[in-house]
Structures are given as structure tokens and as C-alpha cells.
Design a protein around this motif. Structure first.
Motif, short mmCIF file in Angstrom:
data_model
loop_
_atom_site.label_atom_id
_atom_site.label_comp_id
_atom_site.label_asym_id
_atom_site.label_seq_id
_atom_site.Cartn_x
_atom_site.Cartn_y
_atom_site.Cartn_z
N ILE A 14 64.97 -13.50 -77.45
CA ILE A 14 65.02 -14.55 -78.49
C ILE A 14 65.77 -15.88 -78.05
CG2 ILE A 14 66.03 -14.42 -80.72
CD1 ILE A 14 65.30 -11.48 -80.11
N GLY A 524 59.71 -10.90 -68.83
CA GLY A 524 60.77 -10.31 -69.65
C GLY A 524 60.26 -9.76 -70.96
N GLY A 525 59.19 -10.36 -71.50
CA GLY A 525 58.63 -9.93 -72.76
C GLY A 525 57.54 -8.89 -72.57
N ILE A 526 56.30 -9.35 -72.40
CA ILE A 526 55.19 -8.40 -72.30
C ILE A 526 55.28 -7.57 -71.01
CG2 ILE A 526 53.48 -9.83 -71.10
CD1 ILE A 526 52.89 -7.53 -74.17
N ILE A 631 66.65 -13.27 -71.18
CA ILE A 631 66.58 -13.78 -72.55
C ILE A 631 65.23 -13.45 -73.16
CG2 ILE A 631 66.56 -15.88 -73.96
CD1 ILE A 631 68.56 -17.06 -71.88
N GLY A 632 64.16 -13.59 -72.38
CA GLY A 632 62.83 -13.26 -72.87
C GLY A 632 62.74 -11.81 -73.32
N PHE A 633 63.38 -10.92 -72.57
CA PHE A 633 63.41 -9.51 -72.96
C PHE A 633 64.15 -9.32 -74.27
CE2 PHE A 633 65.90 -5.49 -72.73
CZ PHE A 633 64.85 -4.59 -72.86
N THR A 634 65.28 -9.96 -74.40
CA THR A 634 66.14 -9.74 -75.57
C THR A 634 65.54 -10.37 -76.83
OG1 THR A 634 68.02 -9.71 -74.06
CG2 THR A 634 68.51 -9.94 -76.40
N GLN A 635 64.77 -11.43 -76.67
CA GLN A 635 64.09 -12.05 -77.82
C GLN A 635 63.18 -11.08 -78.55
OE1 GLN A 635 63.48 -16.77 -76.68
NE2 GLN A 635 61.86 -15.34 -76.24
N ILE A 636 62.50 -10.22 -77.80
CA ILE A 636 61.48 -9.38 -78.44
C ILE A 636 62.09 -8.31 -79.33
CG2 ILE A 636 59.86 -9.80 -76.54
CD1 ILE A 636 60.29 -6.90 -75.64
#
Length: 695
Positions: A14, A524-526, A631-636
């Protein structure tokens, strides 16, 4: 009935920012070289994909990275009265509902829809749900035939036959029959029995003596009595007491939520001729014959002691008690499809009391859910045309293969695994079948009759069609084109008996997957989602299956001991996370998902670094590639949930709450420590020798 072997992603559940605040250790950044300037310019044109407004810079990232990334969002976000949760997953689900509503309304507005067409079925199913005037006029008459049939039960054999009938029409039943791939012979479909029959979420709700559970049980009894009153059924108070007593007896026979995760314990192949010895008071030939499944020679009983105990209850409980129980099961299973009064009382207990939801969803949202449930792939065909670009599928396919390659590299690098086990693991990895966006072959609904003024009939007929679709699989080749989620579902899953990883179109959107963002946030996300589903193939249960989808031991004895020890360490880590002062995460229940999360982020990071081909990642919005990745990982995982719903989830859901899915995984990654300067005095610090590395 649920696919009990599938590991999903969630329930369930996030302006240049410095990596750290003024009180934290900072991360040094090398100046950009001339050779990376062009790459930086291209990446900046895409954007970082970071949602900076959500950050809370008063939190040190080394102490609570989840709150650092999502804290301001969490403080400023209220949960709407008609929901129990908000966050990345849940907001995308709301968006999917809006998109599907538009498809339904466009379909319904089409003039002169021919009877029997998919379009007519979508329009009339939605109409039958939205027409509350007709539903109120009908009252309980749509289920009167079932209530009369229950009243006519005159023997225990009649009761067993009705168990099977109720299963076929989507009603309540104390044991669930379903058809799925045989976990030890993945080339065939087999029949299965799974424990079932409880109204409350899990067996502990019937026995836990904490005040909260006592209040829930009292509210449940009052709810049954109220439902009987609204339905015009006699003796509601006595019926409520009978139902509570019998459900408690059934719950006592249930396996708990940790036991039912164990794919070894739940695989018990019985010959049909042996069933009378297991439960002699269940007329098995009558039960299976009514279901249309008596031509098989064997059946998988997932919880044999439950079936044995159920047989004892069939014998010991008065027939009148069982009739009252089935009367209740019928009423509660169809309550949401009956009159406003019954629907509202159903909401008051199951949504409000159990999960803290203050108000019902707008009816149109529930109508969308009904269409998704019964005609999901009809809508899905249109959904992907409007909301899933071919470019997205191509980019996802590339990401999947990059993750597969990184996983293979990681297996090669494992210090604790022998050569033979590594070879078997890599063979399984190579055989993963990725499915992206939507099915290659769409489901056929031609046998389903939908009427615009018969909601309960629609639901029952759909259940029968689905039951018969399962029966048609018996003896047929394995259908490797089948999906267990629709394209408009915001989720993903791994299916061990198919060795497949599946990513519906609806999850392939920001913050998970952003076509306008640079690679760091997407990995980091998908990327972590892809790695998570691959990780399920190698979690504590998935690792029992080989590349062909068969449950067999492909480990050396020493490697299996080492794997189990690492899993035990992860259990202990998550057992230490406090959700509330009086409630911690259940590390045993969530072990498989926690392995998936840790594997996912670990492999996604390797794949991201590999994708750079030895070059330095560009700095975008003041953040390095590694910073954007984490950060991309933690956003999801950003999310917020009503306390009642969260307590329910912790008791029943194999996924940890989102905050701990982020913190738990990152706390085990040395690369995260290096990126954000985590030191021994910081709250997220775990000593190197205690950090868990599995894959």
C-alpha cells in the motif's frame, strides 16, 4: 460443497518518500549511473504504483512495516454499515460487483430474449431475486413441498433418503456428498463424504464456555424460535432447543479445523461393501442410490469417526428430533431466498450477530452474487471481454514463467535438501499448469431451467444440475479445462490433484497487478500472489502431492524431518501474533497459507532481481526498486475488519489476518532487513538463526 483440497489466496481473507522516518536508520542509495538513466525515464513514465497517501510516517518501518505502508489508510477508512471488511481484496470485489451488475442490466434490457438462452437465464434469475413483492406474497410456500416431505418421514430409512434428497437440491444435510479427483489416483474422479450439518461456524462455537460464545449460542436459539414464528411453523421454542441439542451432538463428532486440513488423515478409501461396518445404522445403498452414486465400488470418507458418530446419532436420536432438525436445515438454507421478513431475521443472526455487519447489503449486490453463484461463467464470458485485455494475459504469462524459473533456482540453492528430493520438487514445479484470466472451455448451462418468478425453484434446479454434472464425471476423463472460480472472482488458487495454479481476471488489477506500473510493484504484488499459489504446491499439505497430482511420498526421510522442523518454527512464530489481547493467530491452522506467503514473497523477490539482468533498478518517486517491491507486497494486504468478523475468521479461516501475512513473511527475509536497515532493537527483528526459510 467446497473443494476441500484447494489452497486459495484469501477467505478467509500500500512525492519522494524516504524509506525510513527521521528516527529510523536510513537506507543508503547509490547515485544513478548514466547507463540506468534511460531505464529510469521509461519506468517513471509508467509510475511507481505506490499508494503514497496511505503511508503513516509516524510509524517506523522497522517496527511495523504494515502500518508504515497502510496506517493512514487504516486510520481514515471506515467500514460501511453494509460490510464487515474493507481493503485491497474487498474493494476489488465491490468493483467486480459493479461491473457484473452492468453486464446483468445490459442483458436484462435486451428485448425479446428467447427462452432457454443464456441471456434469458441471467435476466430472469436476477429478476427472480430482485422481485421482493412476489417473494413476500409467496412467503414460505416455495419450500412447503420440502416441509411436507419432512413431515411425512416415517422411518429412519426415510430420513436417510431425505438426507440425500436435500443434498441434491442444495438444502441442509449432516454429511456432504461430492465428487472430485481421487487424491491418490489423479487420473480418476471419486465420490467423497465430508462432515457437515452445523449452523454455527465451527465446532468450538458449541462448546467454548467463554462469555462471547455463550451469548452466541443463546442468540442462535432465539433466532431459531423467531424464524419458526415468521415462517408460521408451530412450537418454535421447543424446536429451537431440539435443534441446538442435536447440532451440539453432531458438532461433538466433528473433527476440528486443524485436523480437517490434514490431507493424509482425510484420505480414507472405503469399499462400499465396508460401509455397513463403519456406520450400520445408515442405509448406504438407499443413500447412495438416491444420490445416483451406487454404481461405484468405493468412496473416500474424509472423516470416518464423524460418519461413525453420525450413524450412532441416527440410531439414538428420536425420529421426531431428526425431523425437526431437517425442518430447520431447510428453513435456514433457503431463508435468504424467501420473504423480506425471513431474509432480515436470517441477516440479523448470521451477518450481524456473528460478523458485526450493521446493515444488509443493497439487494442488487446480493442479486449479483446469486447470478455469479448459479450462472457465473455466462457472466464471466462478457466480463473478460470488457475488463481483461489480451496484453494483461500475456504479461501475466511472462511473470508466471519468471517465477517458475526463480523457484527452480531457489530449489537448487537450498542447503537443507538432498539432490533426490530437489529433483522431485523441480519435476513437480515444471508440471505446474498455469491458468490465467478465464477458462479455455466455458461451462454449459443448457440443462438449467430458470424462471423469473421462482427464485427458490431456480436455486434448487441449479443444485440438481450441478449434482448431475458431478455424476457425469464418474468414469469420464479428467476435465483439465474446469475452473473452480469464475473470471470475475477476486482470488486465486492452487489445486494439488490437478497441480494447477489459477488466477481469475478480476484479481489482475491494481494494487495486485498494474499495467501502468514498473516491474517492482508488480513483482511485489501479483508476483507474490503467483509465488503464493506455487508455494501451495510445496506447503505442508501440497508437498504431499507429486507433479501428476497424486498424493505420495517423494521426500527422503531426512528432508521430510527438516521440512517439518521449519514448518514447526513458522507455527511458533505465528502463534505469537496477537490479534486481540485475548486472541492470537492459530499457527497450526494457518501453516499452509503462511508457507505460501513466505514462499511467495521470497520467490517473487528472486524473480524480480533476475528480471533486472544484472542492472540496477531505476529510482522512481524517490524509492529504489527493492523498496518499491516490499511496499508493493505490503499494499495488497491492507484491510480492516469488524471485530466480530475478525474473531470468526481467526477461529475458522486458514489464512492469517492481512497484517500478519505481511509482517510474518517480511520478518523472515534478510533482503527486507538490508533494504530498510532493520536492527536487533527493532520490533520486526528476528535473530538470523530463528528466521524461517523453507523454499
Amino acid at each position: 460443497m467446497k473443494k476441500v483440497l484447494i489452497g486459495g489466496l484469501c477467505a478467509s481473507l500500500i512525492a519522494g518518500l524516504a524509506a525510513c522516518n527521521d528516527n529510523a536508520a536510513t537506507t543508503s542509495k547509490a547515485p544513478e549511473s548514466a547507463k540506468t538513466a534511460a531505464a529510469t525515464a521509461v519506468a517513471q513514465a509508467l509510475g511507481s504504483g505506490i499508494e503514497f497517501a496511505n503511508f503513516d510516517k509516524t510509524v517506523r518501518p522497522q517496527d511495523d512495516f504494515y502500518s508504515y505502508v497502510n496506517g493512514t489508510w487504516e486510520k481514515n477508512t471506515d467500514i460501511p454499515a453494509d460490510r464487515t471488511s474493507v481493503g485491497a481484496f474487498y474493494d476489488l470485489r465491490e468493483q467486480s460487483k459493479d461491473n457484473v451488475k452492468a453486464i446483468i442490466e445490459e442483458t436484462a434490457a435486451t428485448p425479446n430474449l428467447a427462452m432457454g438462452t443464456d441471456e434469458q437465464k441471467v435476466a430472469d434469475l436476477y429478476r427472480s431475486f430482485m422481485d421482493t413483492e412476489t417473494l413476500n406474497n409467496l412467503g414460505v410456500s416455495p419450500i412447503k413441498g420440502e416441509l411436507d416431505a419432512i413431515e411425512a418421514i416415517a422411518s429412519k430409512d426415510d430420513l436417510i433418503k431425505y438426507f440425500a434428497h436435500s443434498q441434491m437440491i442444495g438444502g441442509g444435510t449432516p454429511m456432504a456428498f461430492y465428487i472430485d479427483v481421487d487424491a491418490k489416483n489423479s487420473s480418476r474422479y471419486a465420490t467423497h463424504i465430508w462432515q457437515y450439518g452445523l449452523s454455527l461456524p465451527e465446532k468450538d462455537y458449541y462448546f467454548n464456555q467463554d462469555e462471547r460464545f455463550q451469548k452466541i449460542r443463546a442468540a442462535f436459539v432465539a433466532h431459531i424460535e423467531k424464524m419458526y414464528e415468521l415462517a408460521g411453523l408451530p412450537n418454535g421454542k421447543a424446536a429451537a432447543e431440539t435443534v441446538m441439542a442435536l447440532e451440539t451432538a453432531i458438532a461433538e463428532k466433528h473433527w476440528d479445523v486443524v485436523e480437517v486440513r490434514d490431507s493424509t488423515k482425510t484420505y480414507n478409501l472405503y469399499q462400499l461393501t465396508d460401509l455397513p461396518a463403519l456406520a450400520p445404522d445408515i442405509n448406504w445403498s438407499l443413500y447412495l442410490g438416491t444420490l445416483g452414486a451406487d454404481k461405484q465400488t468405493d468412496i473416500i470418507i474424509n472423516q470416518p469417526s464423524f460418519v461413525q458418530g453420525l450413524g450412532e446419532l441416527v440410531k439414538s436420536q428420536d425420529l421426531a428430533n431428526w425431523k425437526t432438525y431437517m425442518q430447520w436445515q431447510t428453513l435456514t438454507h433457503f431463508a435468504g431466498d424467501l420473504s423480506d421478513a425471513l431474509d432480515k431475521e436470517n441477516f440479523e443472526f448470521f451477518a450481524k450477530t456473528l460478523n458485526g455487519q450493521a446493515e444488509p447489503e443493497p439487494r442488487w449486490k446480493r442479486g449479483v452474487a446469486k447470478v455469479n453463484q448459479l450462472l457465473g461463467e455466462v457472466v464471466g464470458k462478457v466480463y473478460v471481454k470488457h475488463h481483461f485485455a489480451p496484453e494483461a494475459k500475456a504479461r501475466m504469462q511472462q511473470l508466471v514463467e519468471n517465477l517458475r524459473g526463480a523457484y527452480a533456482d531457489s530449489i537448487d540453492e537450498l542447503s537443507w535438501m538432498s539432490t533426490d528430493t530437489k529433483a522431485a520438487a523441480k519435476d513437480k514445479l515444471a508440471k505446474f499448469n498455469p491458468k490465467i484470466g478465464y477458462p479455455n472451455k466455458w461451462q454449459d448451462y443448457s440443462k438449467l431451467d430458470i424462471k423469473g418468478d421462482d427464485l427458490v425453484g431456480n436455486v434448487m434446479r441449479a443444485a440438481v444440475v450441478e449434482h448431475n454434472r458431478g455424476l457425469d464425471k464418474l468414469g469420464a476423463p479428467i476435465d483439465r479445462d474446469e475452473w473452480h472460480m469464475t473470471p470475475q472472482t477476486v482470488n486465486a488458487y492452487y489445486n494439488p490433484t490437478m497441480n494447477e495454479i489459477v488466477f481469475p481476471a478480476a484479481i489482475l488489477q491494481p494494487p495486485f497487478f498494474n499495467m501502468e506500473a514498473d516491474d517492482a510493484v508488480n513483482y511485489g504484488g501479483i508476483g507474490a500472489v503467483i509465488g503464493h499459489e506455487m508455494g501451495h504446491g510445496f506447503d505442508d499439505q501440497g508437498a504431499k502431492f507429486d507433479g501428476e497430482g497424486n498424493m505420495r511420498d517423494w521426500w527422503t526421510e531426512q528432508d521430510l524431518k527438516e521440512f517439518a522442523a521449519r514448518g514447526k518454527a513458522l507455527v511458533e512464530q505465528y502463534n505469537g501474533y496477537a490479534v486481540f489481547d485475548d486472541l492470537n493467530v492459530n499457527g497450526e491452522l494457518t501453516l499452509g497459507e503462511n508457507i505460501g506467503d513466505l514462499s511467495g514473497i521470497t520467490i517473487a523477490y528472486k524473480a524480480y532481481k533476475k528480471s533486472l539482468n544484472g542492472k540496477e533498478a531505476p529510482v522512481i518517486d524517490g524509492l529504489t526498486g527493492d523498496e518499491r517491491f516490499f511496499i508493493g507486497f505490503t499494499q495488497i494486504w491492507r484491510g480492516k475488519m469488524k471485530e466480530e468478523a475478525l474473531r470468526n475468521r481467526v477461529a475458522t479461516d486458514p489464512h492469517s489476518p492481512g497484517k500478519f501475512r505481511a509482517l510474518g513473511s517480511l520478518s523472515n527475509m534478510p533482503e527486507f532487513y538490508n533494504t530498510f536497515g532493520v536492527k536487533e532493537s527493532d520490533a520486526m527483528y528476528i535473530a538470523p538463526e530463528k528466521r524461517v526459510k523453507i523454499w
